[in-house]
Design an enzyme around this catalytic site. Structure first.
Site, PDB file in Angstrom:
ATOM      1  CE  LYS A  13      -6.578  -0.718   1.694  1.00 43.66           C
ATOM      2  NZ  LYS A  13      -7.363   0.326   1.004  1.00 43.66           N
ATOM      3  NE  ARG A  88      -6.199   4.948   5.475  1.00 43.90           N
ATOM      4  CZ  ARG A  88      -7.146   4.015   5.466  1.00 43.90           C
ATOM      5  NH1 ARG A  88      -7.034   2.929   6.183  1.00 43.90           N
ATOM      6  NH2 ARG A  88      -8.208   4.170   4.712  1.00 43.90           N
ATOM      7  NE  ARG A 127     -16.822   1.229   0.040  1.00 41.96           N
ATOM      8  CZ  ARG A 127     -15.567   1.211   0.483  1.00 41.96           C
ATOM      9  NH1 ARG A 127     -14.714   0.302   0.064  1.00 41.96           N
ATOM     10  NH2 ARG A 127     -15.167   2.117   1.339  1.00 41.96           N
ATOM     11  NE  ARG A 171     -12.332   7.186   2.707  1.00 44.38           N
ATOM     12  CZ  ARG A 171     -13.055   6.134   2.346  1.00 44.38           C
ATOM     13  NH1 ARG A 171     -14.196   6.312   1.690  1.00 44.38           N
ATOM     14  NH2 ARG A 171     -12.654   4.922   2.609  1.00 44.38           N
TER      15      ARG A 171
END
Ligand code: AMP
Length: 213
Positions: A13, A88, A127, A171
């Site tokens: 995103k 969210r 990442r 998460r």
């Protein structure tokens, strides 16, 4: 154009929001980036947020809703904006609808980034993020020209503490429990579009453009 990018952490995103923002001039409103910036400045919001972010939990709704409500009223949002990481959960989505309606505006589209948990774990654990401009890299698939240094701004590349394996797992659980119900929420409003987030960034950008045309 008021757009929500919806999808699990690591689904791309942020990368796509940056590309689209550069292309169309709509600002990228990333609540995660706002919190990270507040944390590095040591503000009250940052101190509050850090506790939750480090555990992979959501920051309390009232904190994030206030942040977004103030941000969308800034001048650069008048032509439209891209919400990346907000809402969210259903309460945040309802608050967004309510705040937009108070401002005489409405959401145009929510685009779902579809990808499996297995692919996400691989992406997130490799990442690396620029601590200055938040550009993203990957240790195997998207290396910077110079090891550990951002191509865009020469900032230092770091591994976000919430990209550590045990936090990633948390998460994803939070995403499935709290954020995924938004798929039904926006489908019911007839505002849901989706794309295959496993594709290359260029292919995802093309799919996103198609959804917006
Ligand atoms: P992100 O960069 O979008 O993955 O966000 C990093 C972290 O910031 C999340 O794991 C949450 O702890 C927090 N966060 C970002 N956006 C929100 C939101 N809309 N509601 C609650 N917490 C958020």
């Amino acid at each position: 154009m008021i757009l929500v990018l919806l999808g699990p952490p690591g689904s791309g995103k942020g990368t796509q929001a940056k590309k689209l923002s550069a292309l169309r001039g709509w600002p990228q409103l990333s609540t995660g980036d706002m919190f990270r910036s507040a944390i590095s400045k040591g503000t009250e919001v940052g101190l509050k947020a850090k506790f939750f972010i480090d555990q992979g939990a959501l920051v309390p709704d009232e904190v994030v809703i206030k942040l977004i409500e103030e941000r969308i009223q800034e001048a650069d949002c008048s032509r439209g904006f891209i919400l990346d990481g907000f809402p969210r959960n259903v309460l945040q989505a309802e608050s967004l609808d309510a705040m937009l309606s108070r401002l005489g505006r409405r959401l145009d589209c929510a685009v779902l980034f579809e990808i499996s948990d297995q692919a996400l774990v691989e992406r997130l654990s490799g990442r690396r993020t620029c601590e200055k401009c938040n550009s993203m890299y990957h240790v195997a698939h998207s290396k910077p020209h110079q090891d550990g240094i951002c191509d865009q701004c020469q900032g230092k590349l770091i591994q976000r503490t919430d990209d550590y394996p045990e936090v990633i797992e948390k998460r994803l659980v939070v995403y499935h429990h709290q954020t995924e119900p938004l798929v039904g929420f926006y489908r019911q409003q007839n505002k849901l579009a989706s794309l295959d987030a496993r594709l290359s960034p260029a292919a995802v950008a093309a799919a996103l453009g198609e959804n917006l045309s």
